[in-house]
Design a protein around this motif. Structure first.
Motif, mmCIF file in Angstrom:
data_model
loop_
_atom_site.group_PDB
_atom_site.id
_atom_site.type_symbol
_atom_site.label_atom_id
_atom_site.label_comp_id
_atom_site.label_asym_id
_atom_site.label_seq_id
_atom_site.Cartn_x
_atom_site.Cartn_y
_atom_site.Cartn_z
ATOM 1 N N TYR A 1 -0.412 -0.428 -0.222
ATOM 2 C CA TYR A 1 0.381 -1.578 -0.732
ATOM 3 C C TYR A 1 0.324 -2.843 0.290
ATOM 4 N N GLN B 1 1.842 -6.250 1.855
ATOM 5 C CA GLN B 1 3.046 -7.181 2.076
ATOM 6 C C GLN B 1 2.658 -8.561 2.387
ATOM 7 N N ASN C 1 6.741 -12.759 4.645
ATOM 8 C CA ASN C 1 8.166 -12.694 4.086
ATOM 9 C C ASN C 1 8.285 -12.565 2.687
ATOM 10 N N GLN C 2 7.626 -11.370 2.043
ATOM 11 C CA GLN C 2 7.651 -10.845 0.687
ATOM 12 C C GLN C 2 7.861 -9.709 0.611
ATOM 13 N N GLY C 3 7.976 -8.737 -0.315
ATOM 14 C CA GLY C 3 8.312 -7.350 -0.621
ATOM 15 C C GLY C 3 6.934 -6.781 -0.596
ATOM 16 N N LEU C 4 6.913 -5.407 -0.858
ATOM 17 C CA LEU C 4 5.623 -4.533 -0.929
ATOM 18 C C LEU C 4 4.921 -4.703 -2.469
ATOM 19 N N LEU D 1 1.864 -3.015 -4.926
ATOM 20 C CA LEU D 1 0.910 -1.847 -5.176
ATOM 21 C C LEU D 1 -0.708 -2.594 -5.083
ATOM 22 N N GLU E 1 -0.005 -7.787 5.644
ATOM 23 C CA GLU E 1 0.245 -6.403 6.271
ATOM 24 C C GLU E 1 -0.099 -5.564 5.239
ATOM 25 N N PHE F 1 -0.181 -1.324 3.980
ATOM 26 C CA PHE F 1 0.373 -0.094 4.077
ATOM 27 C C PHE F 1 -0.215 0.974 3.322
ATOM 28 N N PHE G 1 4.884 6.296 4.397
ATOM 29 C CA PHE G 1 4.092 5.266 4.755
ATOM 30 C C PHE G 1 3.460 5.465 6.076
ATOM 31 N N THR H 1 2.036 3.055 9.205
ATOM 32 C CA THR H 1 2.756 2.266 10.442
ATOM 33 C C THR H 1 2.449 0.811 9.947
ATOM 34 N N GLY H 2 1.302 0.697 9.204
ATOM 35 C CA GLY H 2 0.883 -0.746 8.696
ATOM 36 C C GLY H 2 -0.379 -1.010 9.566
#
Lengths: 114, 116
Positions: free
Chosen positions: A36, A38, A41-44, A46, A88, A90, A104, A106-107
């Motif tokens: 994923y 990110q 300032n946004q969501g995840l 795919l 980022e 994930f 998940f 840790t990114g």
């Protein structure tokens, strides 16, 4: 239970250089694998997924990942990165059967240097 | 088709205050999830709901309660907020199918919560 390890918390890369983000997983059962992304300032969102079949999977924005069962790895690669890839990333796994839950890592924060 | 929506986008609370984070999805999905995201920790599952009327604890449920109001909505409540609950909260939903098959989780935009 499953676990995911992303060893690199931050990866700086020059623009147009290649990048590899590493992901290793542990599981006693068969799993599906995901990356994923990110953006700030946004969501995840795919990026790509491995379900079965060819071990090399291609995703959006020129990314690809290779599933290696013997090394329990699912590393993400891009041959030439752009500023817009700053985000980022994930890695995640879910069980093949009863696959409603994601675990998940840790990114990894990818920073592109102009 | 709005997908997964979350309200509010930002919230600041004082220690001990309560609040409810709202999540709704319009994709007719069965399962819904609440995660928290903290630096260096990735996303950790707080609670999930496999279907309307059912909820189960995830990895980090302490200090939270949830309510699956109907198929569309899944709320997360902090009864007495603590600074340790400062985080970004994500809601997700999934169309669950039986047996072997791939199900993608769709994520909302997140709620950024600060507890002072």
């Amino acid at each position: 239970a499953q676990s995911v390890t992303q060893l690199d918390s931050q990866v700086p890369v020059f623009e147009e250089a290649p990048v590899e983000l590493r992901c290793n997983y542990s599981s006693s059962v068969s799993v599906y694998l995901f990356w994923y992304v990110q953006y700030p300032n946004q969501g995840l969102q795919l990026l790509l997924k491995y379900l079965s079949g060819s071990t090399l999977v291609k995703g959006i924005n020129g990314f690809e990942a290779e599933f290696n069962k013997s090394q329990t790895s699912f590393h993400l690669r891009k041959p030439s990165v752009h500023i817009s890839d700053t985000a980022e990333y994930f890695c995640a796994v879910s069980r093949v059967f009863g696959n409603e839950k994601l675990t998940f890592g840790t990114g990894t924060r990818l920073t592109i240097i102009p | 088709n709005a997908g997964v929506t979350q309200t509010p986008k930002f919230q600041v609370l004082k220690t001990g205050q309560s609040m409810t984070l709202q999540c709704a999805q319009d994709m007719n999905h069965n399962s819904m999830y609440w995660y928290r995201q903290d630096p260096g920790m990735g996303l950790r599952l707080i609670y999930y709901s496999a279907s309307e009327g059912t909820t189960d604890k995830g990895e980090v449920p302490n200090g939270y309660n949830v309510s699956r109001l109907n198929k569309r909505e899944f709320s997360l409540r902090l009864e007495s907020a603590a600074p340790s609950q400062t985080s970004v909260y994500f809601c997700a939903s999934l169309l669950r199918t039986s047996g072997r098959g791939y199900n993608e989780q769709f994520f909302g935009p997140g709620t950024r919560l600060t507890v002072l």
